[in-house]
Design an enzyme around this catalytic site. Structure first.
Site, PDB file in Angstrom:
ATOM      1  N   HIS A 113      37.544  59.805  39.926  1.00 59.73           N
ATOM      2  CA  HIS A 113      37.683  58.765  38.898  1.00 59.73           C
ATOM      3  C   HIS A 113      36.337  58.121  38.571  1.00 59.73           C
ATOM      4  CE1 HIS A 113      42.095  58.347  38.583  1.00 59.73           C
ATOM      5  NE2 HIS A 113      42.120  58.702  39.857  1.00 59.73           N
ATOM      6  N   CYS A 133      41.434  63.305  37.053  1.00 59.50           N
ATOM      7  CA  CYS A 133      42.480  63.238  38.082  1.00 59.50           C
ATOM      8  C   CYS A 133      43.771  63.906  37.600  1.00 59.50           C
ATOM      9  CB  CYS A 133      42.686  61.786  38.551  1.00 59.50           C
ATOM     10  SG  CYS A 133      43.617  61.676  40.101  1.00 59.50           S
ATOM     11  N   GLU A 136      35.697  56.424  36.123  1.00 59.08           N
ATOM     12  CA  GLU A 136      35.980  55.141  35.456  1.00 59.08           C
ATOM     13  C   GLU A 136      36.327  54.026  36.442  1.00 59.08           C
ATOM     14  OE1 GLU A 136      40.170  56.745  35.981  1.00 59.08           O
ATOM     15  OE2 GLU A 136      38.114  57.492  35.989  1.00 59.08           O
TER      16      GLU A 136
END
Length: 251
Positions: free
Chosen positions: A198, A112, A200
């Protein structure tokens, strides 16, 4: 076998509830990378228990960085800050990233904001998108190289951005796009992999961020409801993390 030394450059602090649970973006990424090491299931190459040495560096407030000779890879996290701003810490991060890109031994992962910082360090324009926010689980259409790298036809990835990299730097391999963002991922073999999304983020993290931003009026009621619905969708975060680790392990 020596562990893989990954320095997480924390470009922000998560919202309170997530920070309390995970201990910063370092904790969020440690969780993803350990799950990805298990999914990779190649203990001779990477032992999920002992094969990762993940350190954390506060590049915003403390503005501290690892010496490049002490690490194998840098992971630049997401952030609520603007990658195109000229705050002293952001300029320092861009300069450090440029020096890391010059070092043939160091590999980089950009997520990002981190993807945008790598773009900026390579002298392409980063800034606010005309297409507005891209939020929660979205499809990323992969290029042929992207399909090869990720081993699938498309990626489903959590998103949380309104800023973009406007074009691909010279000699960089395009990985994919979405209707709202043409530059979803960049790849330079042996050097870096970046994604605008993202990997994660999970349902819990996205739900918390979207709820808070909805209450604050950053997202409209419609945007908030739509994003909360899609935050629950299946996504390829751990698969993407496994590709990252595979990339870091390549000679």
């Amino acid at each position: 076998m020596a562990p893989l030394r990954i320095a997480v450059l924390e470009c922000d602090t998560p919202v309170d509830k997530i920070n309390a649970k995970y201990d910063g973006y370092w904790g969020v990424f440690s969780s993803l990378l350990r799950a990805s090491a298990k999914a990779l299931d190649q203990p001779d190459r990477l032992n999920p228990e002992t094969g990762l040495d993940i350190t954390r560096w506060d590049v915003v407030t403390a503005q501290e960085y690892p010496k490049l000779e002490d690490v194998d890879a840098l992971l630049l996290t997401g952030s609520k800050h603007n990658s195109f701003d000229n705050d002293p810490w952001i300029l320092k991060l861009v300069e450090y990233t440029k020096s890391a890109l010059q070092d043939p031994r160091i590999k980089l992962l950009g997520i990002c904001f981190g993807h945008q910082i790598i773009g900026r360090a390579l002298d392409v324009k980063v800034g606010r998108s005309d297409a507005g926010w891209e939020i929660a689980v979205c499809d990323m259409d992969l290029t042929d190289q992207g399909k090869k790298l990720f081993g699938r036809d498309k990626l489903r990835i959590q998103q949380m951005h309104q800023d973009i990299v406007f074009e691909y730097p010279a000699n960089v391999v395009p990985l994919g796009s979405s209707p709202r963002c043409a530059v979803q991922g960049m790849y330079l073999p042996g050097r870096f992999v970046t994604v605008q999304g993202h990997p994660e983020f999970n349902e819990e993290i996205v739900t918390e961020v979207v709820t808070l931003r909805g209450k604050a009026g950053v997202f409209s009621k419609e945007q908030t409801e739509d994003a909360l619905e899609r935050a629950k969708n299946e996504h390829d975060g751990v698969a993407i993390g496994s590709v990252f680790l595979n990339f870091l392990l390549e000679e």
